[in-house]
Design a protein around this motif. Structure first.
Motif, PDB file in Angstrom:
ATOM      1  N   PHE A 123       1.429  11.994  -6.491  1.00 52.67           N
ATOM      2  CA  PHE A 123       0.022  12.410  -6.406  1.00 52.67           C
ATOM      3  C   PHE A 123      -0.624  11.841  -5.146  1.00 52.67           C
ATOM      4  O   PHE A 123      -1.313  12.545  -4.406  1.00 52.67           O
ATOM      5  N   ILE A 124      -0.368  10.555  -4.904  1.00 53.94           N
ATOM      6  CA  ILE A 124      -0.940   9.913  -3.710  1.00 53.94           C
ATOM      7  C   ILE A 124      -0.403  10.560  -2.444  1.00 53.94           C
ATOM      8  O   ILE A 124      -1.136  10.778  -1.480  1.00 53.94           O
ATOM      9  N   ALA A 125       0.902  10.891  -2.465  1.00 52.78           N
ATOM     10  CA  ALA A 125       1.515  11.500  -1.275  1.00 52.78           C
ATOM     11  C   ALA A 125       0.884  12.845  -0.956  1.00 52.78           C
ATOM     12  O   ALA A 125       0.706  13.204   0.212  1.00 52.78           O
ATOM     13  N   SER A 126       0.532  13.619  -2.000  1.00 55.71           N
ATOM     14  CA  SER A 126      -0.080  14.931  -1.772  1.00 55.71           C
ATOM     15  C   SER A 126      -1.469  14.811  -1.148  1.00 55.71           C
ATOM     16  O   SER A 126      -1.966  15.747  -0.523  1.00 55.71           O
ATOM     17  N   LYS A 127      -2.094  13.643  -1.321  1.00 55.33           N
ATOM     18  CA  LYS A 127      -3.429  13.402  -0.772  1.00 55.33           C
ATOM     19  C   LYS A 127      -3.407  12.432   0.410  1.00 55.33           C
ATOM     20  O   LYS A 127      -4.461  12.051   0.909  1.00 55.33           O
ATOM     21  N   MET A 128      -2.198  12.035   0.850  1.00 51.63           N
ATOM     22  CA  MET A 128      -2.073  10.974   1.840  1.00 51.63           C
ATOM     23  C   MET A 128      -2.800  11.293   3.140  1.00 51.63           C
ATOM     24  O   MET A 128      -3.507  10.452   3.704  1.00 51.63           O
ATOM     25  N   SER A 151      -8.139  10.713  12.875  1.00 51.40           N
ATOM     26  CA  SER A 151      -8.851  11.205  11.697  1.00 51.40           C
ATOM     27  C   SER A 151      -8.903  12.730  11.690  1.00 51.40           C
ATOM     28  O   SER A 151      -8.600  13.375  10.674  1.00 51.40           O
ATOM     29  N   ILE A 152      -9.257  13.306  12.827  1.00 47.48           N
ATOM     30  CA  ILE A 152      -9.315  14.769  12.936  1.00 47.48           C
ATOM     31  C   ILE A 152      -7.938  15.381  12.686  1.00 47.48           C
ATOM     32  O   ILE A 152      -7.802  16.398  11.986  1.00 47.48           O
ATOM     33  N   ASN A 153      -6.898  14.743  13.226  1.00 43.68           N
ATOM     34  CA  ASN A 153      -5.547  15.266  13.071  1.00 43.68           C
ATOM     35  C   ASN A 153      -5.085  15.203  11.616  1.00 43.68           C
ATOM     36  O   ASN A 153      -4.460  16.151  11.105  1.00 43.68           O
ATOM     37  N   PHE A 154      -5.395  14.097  10.916  1.00 44.31           N
ATOM     38  CA  PHE A 154      -5.019  13.974   9.513  1.00 44.31           C
ATOM     39  C   PHE A 154      -5.706  15.040   8.659  1.00 44.31           C
ATOM     40  O   PHE A 154      -5.074  15.639   7.773  1.00 44.31           O
ATOM     41  N   PHE A 155      -6.995  15.266   8.914  1.00 44.66           N
ATOM     42  CA  PHE A 155      -7.704  16.303   8.172  1.00 44.66           C
ATOM     43  C   PHE A 155      -7.129  17.684   8.479  1.00 44.66           C
ATOM     44  O   PHE A 155      -7.021  18.541   7.590  1.00 44.66           O
ATOM     45  N   ILE A 195      -4.027  18.400   9.319  1.00 43.32           N
ATOM     46  CA  ILE A 195      -2.749  18.531   8.616  1.00 43.32           C
ATOM     47  C   ILE A 195      -2.975  18.794   7.134  1.00 43.32           C
ATOM     48  O   ILE A 195      -2.306  19.637   6.524  1.00 43.32           O
ATOM     49  N   TYR A 196      -3.950  18.078   6.541  1.00 39.86           N
ATOM     50  CA  TYR A 196      -4.201  18.215   5.103  1.00 39.86           C
ATOM     51  C   TYR A 196      -4.679  19.616   4.743  1.00 39.86           C
ATOM     52  O   TYR A 196      -4.226  20.200   3.756  1.00 39.86           O
ATOM     53  N   TYR A 197      -5.568  20.171   5.551  1.00 40.45           N
ATOM     54  CA  TYR A 197      -6.165  21.468   5.202  1.00 40.45           C
ATOM     55  C   TYR A 197      -5.344  22.666   5.696  1.00 40.45           C
ATOM     56  O   TYR A 197      -5.582  23.791   5.250  1.00 40.45           O
ATOM     57  N   THR A 198      -4.388  22.439   6.596  1.00 46.33           N
ATOM     58  CA  THR A 198      -3.600  23.565   7.115  1.00 46.33           C
ATOM     59  C   THR A 198      -2.206  23.652   6.509  1.00 46.33           C
ATOM     60  O   THR A 198      -1.610  24.727   6.500  1.00 46.33           O
ATOM     61  N   SER A 199      -1.673  22.533   6.008  1.00 49.72           N
ATOM     62  CA  SER A 199      -0.332  22.574   5.414  1.00 49.72           C
ATOM     63  C   SER A 199      -0.446  22.952   3.941  1.00 49.72           C
ATOM     64  O   SER A 199      -0.746  22.128   3.101  1.00 49.72           O
ATOM     65  N   LYS A 200      -0.209  24.209   3.654  1.00 45.81           N
ATOM     66  CA  LYS A 200      -0.345  24.721   2.287  1.00 45.81           C
ATOM     67  C   LYS A 200       0.978  24.733   1.537  1.00 45.81           C
ATOM     68  O   LYS A 200       1.013  24.708   0.316  1.00 45.81           O
ATOM     69  N   THR A 243       0.839  -1.203   0.000  1.00 46.92           N
ATOM     70  CA  THR A 243       0.000   0.000   0.000  1.00 46.92           C
ATOM     71  C   THR A 243       0.872   1.250   0.000  1.00 46.92           C
ATOM     72  O   THR A 243       1.777   1.372   0.819  1.00 46.92           O
ATOM     73  N   PRO A 244       0.640   2.207  -0.925  1.00 46.53           N
ATOM     74  CA  PRO A 244       1.442   3.440  -0.957  1.00 46.53           C
ATOM     75  C   PRO A 244       1.405   4.183   0.371  1.00 46.53           C
ATOM     76  O   PRO A 244       0.349   4.353   0.973  1.00 46.53           O
ATOM     77  N   SER A 245       2.581   4.595   0.850  1.00 47.71           N
ATOM     78  CA  SER A 245       2.683   5.307   2.113  1.00 47.71           C
ATOM     79  C   SER A 245       3.925   6.193   2.072  1.00 47.71           C
ATOM     80  O   SER A 245       4.663   6.196   1.076  1.00 47.71           O
ATOM     81  N   PHE A 246       4.173   6.929   3.166  1.00 52.64           N
ATOM     82  CA  PHE A 246       5.360   7.778   3.189  1.00 52.64           C
ATOM     83  C   PHE A 246       6.640   6.939   3.169  1.00 52.64           C
ATOM     84  O   PHE A 246       7.696   7.404   2.726  1.00 52.64           O
TER      85      PHE A 246
END
Length: 207
Positions: A180-185, A87-91, A93-98, A20-23
Protein backbone atom coordinates in the motif's frame (compact mmCIF):
# COMPACT_ATOMS: atom_id res chain seq x y z
CA UNK A 1 36.79 10.42 19.51
CA UNK A 2 35.91 7.09 21.06
CA UNK A 3 35.65 4.37 18.40
CA UNK A 4 32.53 2.87 19.99
CA UNK A 5 30.75 6.24 20.01
CA UNK A 6 31.42 6.77 16.29
CA UNK A 7 30.18 3.26 15.48
CA UNK A 8 27.04 3.72 17.62
CA UNK A 9 26.30 7.08 15.98
CA UNK A 10 26.56 5.49 12.55
CA UNK A 11 24.44 2.53 13.63
CA UNK A 12 21.65 4.71 15.07
CA UNK A 13 21.51 7.16 12.16
CA UNK A 14 21.56 4.37 9.54
CA UNK A 15 18.86 2.48 11.44
CA UNK A 16 16.71 5.61 11.50
CA UNK A 17 17.09 6.01 7.74
CA UNK A 18 16.59 2.32 6.91
CA UNK A 19 13.49 1.77 9.05
CA UNK A 20 11.42 4.14 6.89
CA UNK A 21 9.48 2.23 4.17
CA UNK A 22 11.05 2.73 0.75
CA UNK A 23 11.60 0.93 -2.55
CA UNK A 24 14.66 -0.71 -0.96
CA UNK A 25 12.61 -2.21 1.88
CA UNK A 26 9.92 -3.30 -0.58
CA UNK A 27 12.49 -5.06 -2.75
CA UNK A 28 13.84 -6.91 0.31
CA UNK A 29 10.34 -8.06 1.30
CA UNK A 30 9.30 -9.23 -2.17
CA UNK A 31 12.61 -10.97 -2.88
CA UNK A 32 12.51 -12.71 0.50
CA UNK A 33 8.99 -14.04 -0.14
CA UNK A 34 10.11 -15.40 -3.52
CA UNK A 35 13.57 -16.77 -2.71
CA UNK A 36 13.90 -17.03 1.06
CA UNK A 37 15.78 -15.11 3.73
CA UNK A 38 19.21 -16.60 3.01
CA UNK A 39 19.19 -15.48 -0.63
CA UNK A 40 17.93 -12.03 0.38
CA UNK A 41 21.11 -11.42 2.38
CA UNK A 42 22.97 -10.91 -0.90
CA UNK A 43 20.72 -8.00 -1.88
CA UNK A 44 21.04 -6.55 1.63
CA UNK A 45 24.83 -6.91 1.42
CA UNK A 46 24.72 -4.93 -1.84
CA UNK A 47 22.72 -2.19 -0.12
CA UNK A 48 25.15 -2.06 2.80
CA UNK A 49 28.21 -1.90 0.55
CA UNK A 50 26.98 1.25 -1.19
CA UNK A 51 25.73 2.80 2.07
CA UNK A 52 29.24 2.47 3.51
CA UNK A 53 30.61 4.80 0.83
CA UNK A 54 27.54 7.07 0.89
CA UNK A 55 28.05 7.63 4.62
CA UNK A 56 31.70 8.51 3.98
CA UNK A 57 30.76 11.00 1.26
CA UNK A 58 28.08 12.54 3.49
CA UNK A 59 30.55 12.95 6.35
CA UNK A 60 33.17 14.53 4.09
CA UNK A 61 30.71 17.00 2.55
CA UNK A 62 29.39 17.93 6.00
CA UNK A 63 32.92 18.63 7.20
CA UNK A 64 33.72 20.78 4.14
CA UNK A 65 30.51 22.77 4.55
CA UNK A 66 31.02 23.41 8.26
CA UNK A 67 34.53 24.74 7.54
CA UNK A 68 33.33 26.97 4.69
CA UNK A 69 30.16 28.50 6.10
CA UNK A 70 30.13 31.27 3.46
CA UNK A 71 28.83 28.71 0.97
CA UNK A 72 25.90 27.62 3.13
CA UNK A 73 23.39 30.10 1.65
CA UNK A 74 24.35 29.21 -1.92
CA UNK A 75 24.05 25.50 -1.17
CA UNK A 76 20.66 26.08 0.49
CA UNK A 77 19.42 27.95 -2.59
CA UNK A 78 20.59 25.22 -4.94
CA UNK A 79 19.18 22.53 -2.65
CA UNK A 80 15.80 24.28 -2.45
CA UNK A 81 15.59 24.44 -6.24
CA UNK A 82 16.47 20.76 -6.52
CA UNK A 83 13.83 19.86 -3.92
CA UNK A 84 11.14 21.72 -5.89
CA UNK A 85 12.17 19.89 -9.07
CA UNK A 86 12.15 16.55 -7.28
CA UNK A 87 8.72 17.27 -5.80
CA UNK A 88 7.29 18.13 -9.22
CA UNK A 89 8.85 15.01 -10.72
CA UNK A 90 7.45 12.72 -8.00
CA UNK A 91 3.96 14.13 -8.49
CA UNK A 92 4.33 13.74 -12.26
CA UNK A 93 5.29 10.08 -11.88
CA UNK A 94 2.43 9.43 -9.44
CA UNK A 95 -0.29 10.96 -11.62
CA UNK A 96 0.99 9.71 -15.00
CA UNK A 97 1.95 6.10 -14.22
CA UNK A 98 -1.40 4.32 -14.38
CA UNK A 99 -0.17 0.82 -15.17
CA UNK A 100 0.96 -1.32 -12.27
CA UNK A 101 4.61 -2.16 -12.59
CA UNK A 102 5.35 -5.86 -12.96
CA UNK A 103 7.57 -7.49 -10.37
CA UNK A 104 11.02 -7.99 -11.78
CA UNK A 105 12.49 -11.47 -11.41
CA UNK A 106 15.99 -11.17 -9.97
CA UNK A 107 18.34 -14.15 -10.49
CA UNK A 108 19.97 -15.30 -7.27
CA UNK A 109 23.41 -15.15 -8.91
CA UNK A 110 22.97 -11.42 -9.56
CA UNK A 111 21.36 -10.49 -6.23
CA UNK A 112 24.42 -8.77 -4.74
CA UNK A 113 25.02 -6.60 -7.80
CA UNK A 114 21.32 -5.83 -8.07
CA UNK A 115 21.42 -4.67 -4.45
CA UNK A 116 24.32 -2.36 -5.31
CA UNK A 117 22.42 -0.98 -8.32
CA UNK A 118 19.24 -0.38 -6.30
CA UNK A 119 21.15 1.35 -3.51
CA UNK A 120 22.89 3.65 -6.01
CA UNK A 121 19.43 4.76 -7.18
CA UNK A 122 18.64 5.93 -3.65
CA UNK A 123 19.22 9.67 -4.12
CA UNK A 124 18.32 10.53 -0.54
CA UNK A 125 21.11 8.60 1.21
CA UNK A 126 23.97 11.12 0.87
CA UNK A 127 21.80 14.18 1.74
CA UNK A 128 20.44 12.19 4.70
CA UNK A 129 23.90 11.46 6.09
CA UNK A 130 25.10 14.94 5.20
CA UNK A 131 22.27 16.55 7.19
CA UNK A 132 22.65 14.44 10.32
CA UNK A 133 26.43 14.61 10.41
CA UNK A 134 26.29 18.39 9.94
CA UNK A 135 24.03 18.57 12.99
CA UNK A 136 26.39 16.36 15.00
CA UNK A 137 29.38 18.51 14.01
CA UNK A 138 27.44 21.70 14.77
CA UNK A 139 26.54 20.47 18.26
CA UNK A 140 30.13 19.22 18.73
CA UNK A 141 29.07 15.60 19.12
CA UNK A 142 31.17 14.50 16.17
CA UNK A 143 34.69 15.55 15.17
CA UNK A 144 35.49 14.76 11.56
CA UNK A 145 38.63 12.82 10.71
CA UNK A 146 39.31 9.95 8.34
CA UNK A 147 39.34 7.34 11.16
CA UNK A 148 36.14 8.76 12.71
CA UNK A 149 34.43 8.79 9.31
CA UNK A 150 35.53 5.19 8.76
CA UNK A 151 34.19 4.05 12.13
CA UNK A 152 30.96 5.98 11.54
CA UNK A 153 30.56 4.32 8.13
CA UNK A 154 31.18 0.88 9.63
CA UNK A 155 28.46 1.56 12.18
CA UNK A 156 26.07 2.80 9.47
CA UNK A 157 26.76 -0.34 7.41
CA UNK A 158 25.97 -2.58 10.38
CA UNK A 159 22.85 -0.53 11.18
CA UNK A 160 21.42 -0.62 7.66
CA UNK A 161 22.23 -4.33 7.30
CA UNK A 162 20.47 -5.06 10.59
CA UNK A 163 17.31 -3.12 9.73
CA UNK A 164 16.99 -4.58 6.24
CA UNK A 165 17.51 -8.05 7.71
CA UNK A 166 14.62 -7.42 10.13
CA UNK A 167 12.46 -6.45 7.14
CA UNK A 168 13.38 -9.76 5.51
CA UNK A 169 12.58 -11.74 8.67
CA UNK A 170 9.09 -10.20 9.10
CA UNK A 171 8.40 -10.07 5.34
CA UNK A 172 5.18 -12.10 5.42
CA UNK A 173 3.65 -9.93 8.15
CA UNK A 174 4.31 -6.56 6.51
CA UNK A 175 3.97 -7.41 2.81
CA UNK A 176 0.48 -5.92 2.37
CA UNK A 177 1.29 -2.79 4.37
CA UNK A 178 4.39 -2.12 2.28
CA UNK A 179 2.45 -2.76 -0.94
CA UNK A 180 0.00 0.00 0.00
CA UNK A 181 2.80 2.40 0.93
CA UNK A 182 4.67 1.55 -2.27
CA UNK A 183 1.62 2.44 -4.39
CA UNK A 184 1.61 5.88 -2.74
CA UNK A 185 5.39 6.28 -2.45
CA UNK A 186 5.80 8.84 -5.25
CA UNK A 187 2.96 10.95 -3.81
CA UNK A 188 4.45 10.75 -0.30
CA UNK A 189 7.91 11.70 -1.56
CA UNK A 190 6.40 14.56 -3.59
CA UNK A 191 4.71 15.93 -0.48
CA UNK A 192 7.79 15.54 1.73
CA UNK A 193 10.21 17.18 -0.73
CA UNK A 194 7.65 19.91 -1.45
CA UNK A 195 7.17 20.75 2.23
CA UNK A 196 10.93 20.82 2.90
CA UNK A 197 11.47 23.02 -0.17
CA UNK A 198 8.77 25.49 0.95
CA UNK A 199 10.22 25.64 4.48
CA UNK A 200 13.70 26.28 3.04
CA UNK A 201 12.34 28.98 0.74
CA UNK A 202 10.58 30.76 3.62
CA UNK A 203 13.80 30.59 5.66
CA UNK A 204 15.88 32.02 2.80
CA UNK A 205 13.39 34.84 2.17
CA UNK A 206 13.25 35.77 5.85
CA UNK A 207 17.03 36.23 6.12
Amino acid sequence: MNVLICVLMGFCIASLGSITPSFLNLTVVKYNLRNGTKATFYIIAGYATVLFFQANVGAYLANVLMKNSEYITLIQQIGTGILFLLSINFFRIYYTSKEKAKDKVIPKSKSYFYGIFMSLLNMMAIPFYFTFISLLIGFEYFEYSLPNALYFSIGSTIGSFTLYTLYAIVAKRIEHKLDFIASKMDFILGCLTGVVAIVNLIYLLSE
